[in-house]
Scaffold this motif. Structure first.
Motif, PDB file in Angstrom:
ATOM      1  N   GLY A  40       0.795  -1.220   0.000  1.00 37.18           N
ATOM      2  CA  GLY A  40       0.000   0.000   0.000  1.00 37.18           C
ATOM      3  C   GLY A  40       0.827   1.268   0.000  1.00 37.18           C
ATOM      4  O   GLY A  40       0.329   2.348  -0.350  1.00 37.18           O
ATOM      5  N   PHE A  41       2.105   1.167   0.373  1.00 41.78           N
ATOM      6  CA  PHE A  41       2.980   2.344   0.364  1.00 41.78           C
ATOM      7  C   PHE A  41       3.555   2.623  -1.025  1.00 41.78           C
ATOM      8  O   PHE A  41       4.169   3.668  -1.233  1.00 41.78           O
ATOM      9  CB  PHE A  41       4.128   2.158   1.364  1.00 41.78           C
ATOM     10  N   PRO A  43       3.138   3.915  -4.561  1.00 47.07           N
ATOM     11  CA  PRO A  43       2.125   4.789  -5.181  1.00 47.07           C
ATOM     12  C   PRO A  43       1.341   4.118  -6.305  1.00 47.07           C
ATOM     13  O   PRO A  43       0.121   4.255  -6.390  1.00 47.07           O
ATOM     14  CB  PRO A  43       2.961   5.967  -5.708  1.00 47.07           C
ATOM     15  N   ARG A  46      -1.054   1.715  -4.708  1.00 50.00           N
ATOM     16  CA  ARG A  46      -2.050   2.394  -3.884  1.00 50.00           C
ATOM     17  C   ARG A  46      -3.133   3.052  -4.728  1.00 50.00           C
ATOM     18  O   ARG A  46      -4.303   3.099  -4.341  1.00 50.00           O
ATOM     19  CB  ARG A  46      -1.363   3.442  -3.001  1.00 50.00           C
ATOM     20  N   GLU A  47      -2.757   3.557  -5.896  1.00 48.37           N
ATOM     21  CA  GLU A  47      -3.721   4.243  -6.747  1.00 48.37           C
ATOM     22  C   GLU A  47      -4.492   3.290  -7.657  1.00 48.37           C
ATOM     23  O   GLU A  47      -5.451   3.694  -8.306  1.00 48.37           O
ATOM     24  CB  GLU A  47      -2.989   5.280  -7.606  1.00 48.37           C
ATOM     25  N   GLN A  49      -6.987   0.349  -8.878  1.00 49.93           N
ATOM     26  CA  GLN A  49      -8.307  -0.124  -8.474  1.00 49.93           C
ATOM     27  C   GLN A  49      -8.566  -1.476  -9.113  1.00 49.93           C
ATOM     28  O   GLN A  49      -8.466  -1.618 -10.333  1.00 49.93           O
ATOM     29  CB  GLN A  49      -9.396   0.871  -8.887  1.00 49.93           C
TER      30      GLN A  49
END
Length: 203
Positions: A40-41, A43, A46-47, A49
């Motif tokens: 999750g760290f 980028p 994390r972005e 979907q």
């Protein structure tokens, strides 16, 4: 990050997490949880979907299929009453408990029931991790319950969402029909899939 790339990254993370867990003697779900937090760290991850359909059609069937292969059908028949009670009454009771807690904390009843339905399920893979620490009979019951409790949770979830948005009305025939569709339809699909599998295997 594209959907396919994300699936590949998640697949590699699962494989690495399982290997690390076995080497260190740590339950793989714990390692996978930590791995997910670390991913999750990043980028790009994390972005990204992941469409819900990918989880529903790609990951979940594989997990449930494997658990079904490692669960004894004879023991399921022996403990069928307890399995059915856990997969129906206990799921509804758990959903109600979570909903009541959420409502006490300020959530309206509709969203609280949606949360309760989402939290009421027993995860099949998590049960597998506990297999070494529990008696065989309890493991069988929990595994079998985790394989069929989705029908109850989906009915509760659908009713909660429908009532929340104002498009659903509670009635015993309607609720009974939804349960019959969930479990009866699931059983028919399972029988059909087994028949196709046996037919193709014999050919």
């Amino acid at each position: 990050m594209l959907g396919l790339e994300l699936v590949v990254v998640l697949g590699v993370a699962v494989l690495v997490g399982n290997v690390v867990g076995q080497r260190l003697g740590i339950a793989p779900p714990v390692v996978l949880l930590v791995t997910g937090v670390l991913l999750g760290f990043i980028p790009a991850v994390r972005e990204a979907q992941l469409p819900p359909e990918v989880v529903l059609l790609l990951f979940l069937p594989v997990l449930l299929y494997w658990e079904s292969l490692t669960t004894s059908l004879r023991e399921i028949r022996t403990n069928l009453r307890g399995i059915l009670q856990l997969s129906t009454a206990l799921v509804i009771l758990t959903a109600w408990a979570v909903a009541a807690t959420g409502h006490a904390l300020g959530l309206p009843w509709g969203p609280a029931w949606v949360l309760g339905a989402a939290m009421a399920l027993t995860d099949a893979t998590a049960v597998g991790v506990l297999a070494r620490a529990l008696p065989r009979r309890q493991v069988t019951i929990l595994r079998a319950e985790s394989l069929i409790n989705d029908g109850t949770a989906l009915v509760v979830y659908g009713l909660a969402v429908g009532i929340t948005v104002g498009g659903e009305h509670l009635s015993m025939p309607h609720v009974g029909g939804l349960f019959l569709l969930a479990y009866g339809g699931g059983a028919l699909v399972g029988v059909a899939a087994a028949w196709v599998n046996l037919t193709c295997g014999a050919a």
